[in-house]
Structure formats: C-alpha cells, structure tokens
Design a protein around this motif. Structure first.
Motif, PDB file in Angstrom:
ATOM      1  N   GLU A   1      37.535  61.999 104.549  1.00 45.44           N
ATOM      2  CA  GLU A   1      37.096  60.958 103.622  1.00 45.44           C
ATOM      3  C   GLU A   1      35.671  60.513 103.927  1.00 45.44           C
ATOM      4  OE1 GLU A   1      38.581  56.625 101.855  1.00 45.44           O
ATOM      5  OE2 GLU A   1      39.718  57.639 103.444  1.00 45.44           O
TER       6      GLU A   1
ATOM      7  N   ASP B   1      42.948  64.462  99.338  1.00 47.75           N
ATOM      8  CA  ASP B   1      43.345  63.057  99.491  1.00 47.75           C
ATOM      9  C   ASP B   1      43.469  62.318  98.167  1.00 47.75           C
ATOM     10  OD1 ASP B   1      40.688  62.763  98.781  1.00 47.75           O
ATOM     11  OD2 ASP B   1      40.060  61.855 100.670  1.00 47.75           O
ATOM     12  N   GLY B   2      43.317  63.032  97.051  1.00 52.30           N
ATOM     13  CA  GLY B   2      43.624  62.469  95.746  1.00 52.30           C
ATOM     14  C   GLY B   2      42.509  61.705  95.059  1.00 52.30           C
ATOM     15  N   GLN B   3      41.316  61.676  95.655  1.00 56.78           N
ATOM     16  CA  GLN B   3      40.250  60.879  95.035  1.00 56.78           C
ATOM     17  C   GLN B   3      39.825  61.460  93.691  1.00 56.78           C
ATOM     18  OE1 GLN B   3      37.373  58.740  97.510  1.00 56.78           O
ATOM     19  NE2 GLN B   3      37.982  60.058  99.193  1.00 56.78           N
TER      20      GLN B   3
ATOM     21  N   ALA C   1      42.687  61.156  91.035  1.00 57.45           N
ATOM     22  CA  ALA C   1      42.746  59.830  90.409  1.00 57.45           C
ATOM     23  C   ALA C   1      41.774  59.732  89.239  1.00 57.45           C
ATOM     24  CB  ALA C   1      42.449  58.758  91.444  1.00 57.45           C
TER      25      ALA C   1
ATOM     26  N   ALA D   1      47.985  60.971 101.907  1.00 55.73           N
ATOM     27  CA  ALA D   1      46.811  60.190 101.504  1.00 55.73           C
ATOM     28  C   ALA D   1      46.722  60.086  99.991  1.00 55.73           C
ATOM     29  CB  ALA D   1      45.546  60.823 102.077  1.00 55.73           C
ATOM     30  N   ALA D   2      47.037  61.180  99.282  1.00 54.47           N
ATOM     31  CA  ALA D   2      47.008  61.156  97.817  1.00 54.47           C
ATOM     32  C   ALA D   2      48.066  60.206  97.266  1.00 54.47           C
ATOM     33  CB  ALA D   2      47.213  62.570  97.267  1.00 54.47           C
ATOM     34  N   ARG D   3      49.245  60.250  97.836  1.00 52.69           N
ATOM     35  CA  ARG D   3      50.312  59.353  97.372  1.00 52.69           C
ATOM     36  C   ARG D   3      49.937  57.890  97.594  1.00 52.69           C
ATOM     37  NH1 ARG D   3      55.455  62.741  99.895  1.00 52.69           N
ATOM     38  NH2 ARG D   3      55.638  64.265  98.187  1.00 52.69           N
ATOM     39  N   SER D   4      49.205  57.623  98.672  1.00 53.12           N
ATOM     40  CA  SER D   4      48.792  56.238  98.933  1.00 53.12           C
ATOM     41  C   SER D   4      47.849  55.724  97.854  1.00 53.12           C
ATOM     42  CB  SER D   4      48.128  56.138 100.310  1.00 53.12           C
ATOM     43  OG  SER D   4      46.825  56.703 100.310  1.00 53.12           O
ATOM     44  N   ARG D   5      47.236  56.626  97.089  1.00 48.99           N
ATOM     45  CA  ARG D   5      46.378  56.256  95.960  1.00 48.99           C
ATOM     46  C   ARG D   5      47.159  56.228  94.651  1.00 48.99           C
ATOM     47  NH1 ARG D   5      42.510  58.928  99.320  1.00 48.99           N
ATOM     48  NH2 ARG D   5      40.670  57.590  99.548  1.00 48.99           N
TER      49      ARG D   5
ATOM     50  N   ILE E   1      48.982  58.766  93.451  1.00 46.84           N
ATOM     51  CA  ILE E   1      49.031  60.091  92.832  1.00 46.84           C
ATOM     52  C   ILE E   1      50.431  60.690  92.980  1.00 46.84           C
ATOM     53  CG2 ILE E   1      48.077  62.432  92.895  1.00 46.84           C
ATOM     54  CD1 ILE E   1      46.134  60.226  91.945  1.00 46.84           C
TER      55      ILE E   1
END
Length: 249
Positions: free
Chosen positions: A11, A43-45, A48, A69-73, A75
């Motif tokens: 990140e 990480d899903g940025q 998103a 990390a992606a799910r924490s956003r 996703i």
C-alpha cells in the motif's frame, strides 16, 4: 520463485500501481450493472473504483492477505488462482486485470480459464508488463545476484511479452484482439526509492537468498543503478513498459 506480498508495504510502496491505472480503466469503460471480475484484485483499491461506477464487481486474488485487505474495503473478494478461477462458465461480461498477468506462471491455462468465465462476446481488458519492462532494473539486479552466485534466482519470475506474441497467444485461445499496445511509462518511485521497490517487488527472490546477503544485494543493486535511474535531485524513476489490450471472447 514464489512472490510474497506484504499488504502494508504494498500500500505504501506500490500505490502507483492503482494510481496510474486510469488508461486501462478507460479502455474497460465500466458501466452500471456490468458484471466484472477483477483478476488479481490485490488490496482492492482499484476494484473499489470500478465498483463506484455501479458495476457489479467481484475480485479474485491468490494472496489471502490481499483478499483480506480487499474485503476490509467492502469488496466482494475471493481467494483463487488465475489458472483455476472459482467461478462458473460464462459468468462475467468483462474480466479486468491490472499489473498482474506478468506474474502468472501458466499463461495458457489462465487464458483458457478467462475465456471460459466470460460470456460469449465478453471482453478481457488488461494491462501487464510488456517487452522491455524494468529492463535496466533487471540487468542490474541479475548482475548483482550473479556476483554472489545466485543469478538463476531471477529466472522466470515475470513474463513480459511483445504485443505480437501476446496477440498470437490470445488468438490461440479463441479471443479476437480489438486493440493491443506497448506503452512506455517511466514511473517515479516514492518513499524508499529503488531499495523499497526491490524489497516489495522482488521479495520472493530476496527471501530465497541467505539472510545476511539480502540487504547487501539491495544496496549493491541500487549503487549499480544510480547513474541510469536516479536523477540529480535523488528521485528514482523505474523503466516501466506496459502492454495493454482489449480482447473479445
């Protein structure tokens, strides 16, 4: 060589990966209601950003840390391999990928899976490292590895094809290539410069070395590359070359 991803380091050091993805997102042209798979969502940025268009976006990544990390956003992300996608046939209107395909070991198996998961006429839109990508970095890094007796540890880490060769590969798997381009993109590196880049994007190679040698290899590579890739203000610029394409199933 297995590449390991540290989500916090990625990140911080690899933010340019999603920040510079505007061109390939424009080629994708996501629309509300479109069913899209982000292949190698990290990480899903970027995922998103696709979802913000109203598209129905699913992410898949081989790294459990990246999926978390992606799910924490927020996703919808699942753990899975590009060579064995955990989805039914003809499930997506588009499959999208940014800065991932050059890490895939078995390109033919991956392309067969992408074709299977796309609906007939669906689009595969991606950007990856292309021929000549980070050439100076790899020459310097491999020279230092060779000096210490580990030259073969860089073998096969990445795959950087030419447009012509990758178009032929896509066509062998039933795709019609609508557009494919090789795009030089010198990339300014952020905090930590080349040393941070090596620790992030060559972590697998470095971790394969004796522990006492790892930072020596990083330091010697940076010293070797200083003249070519660091400017007079101390900024590092990586010699990125991207391969971008649209292919239809």
């Amino acid at each position: 060589m297995t590449q390991n991803w540290n989500t916090e380091r990625y990140e911080k050091v690899g933010a340019f990966v999603h920040q510079l993805a505007g061109g390939v997102v424009e080629w994708l042209d996501p629309q509300a209601g479109m069913r899209i798979l982000d292949l190698g969502c990290g990480d899903g940025q970027l995922t998103a950003r696709l979802a913000a268009t109203g598209a129905i976006v699913t992410g898949v990544d081989a790294s459990p840390e990246m999926v978390s990390a992606a799910r924490s956003r927020g996703i919808d992300a699942v753990e899975g391999s590009a060579e064995r996608l955990p989805f039914p046939d003809a499930n997506f209107d588009a499959i999208f990928s940014n800065a991932v395909l050059h890490w895939v070991r078995n390109q033919d198996t991956m392309l067969a899976e992408v074709h299977r998961a796309l609906r007939p006429g669906g689009r595969f839109v991606a950007e990856m490292g292309g021929h000549g990508n980070v050439a100076a970095i790899l020459v310097g890094f491999t020279a230092v590895l060779a000096r210490h007796g580990f030259a073969n540890h860089e073998d096969g880490v990445n795959y950087y094809p030419s447009p012509e060769s990758y178009q032929r590969r896509l066509e062998r798997h039933g795709f019609t290539v609508e557009r494919i381009e090789l795009i030089p993109r010198p990339t300014l590196l952020g905090e930590g410069g080349m040393a941070a880049w090596l620790r992030t994007f060559r972590s697998g190679v470095l971790e394969s070395l004796p522990e006492a040698l790892r930072e020596i290899v990083v330091d010697e590579t940076c010293e070797l590359l200083t003249t070519a890739l660091r400017d007079e203000d101390g900024n590092w610029v990586a010699d990125y070359v991207r391969l971008r394409f649209i292919a239809r199933a």
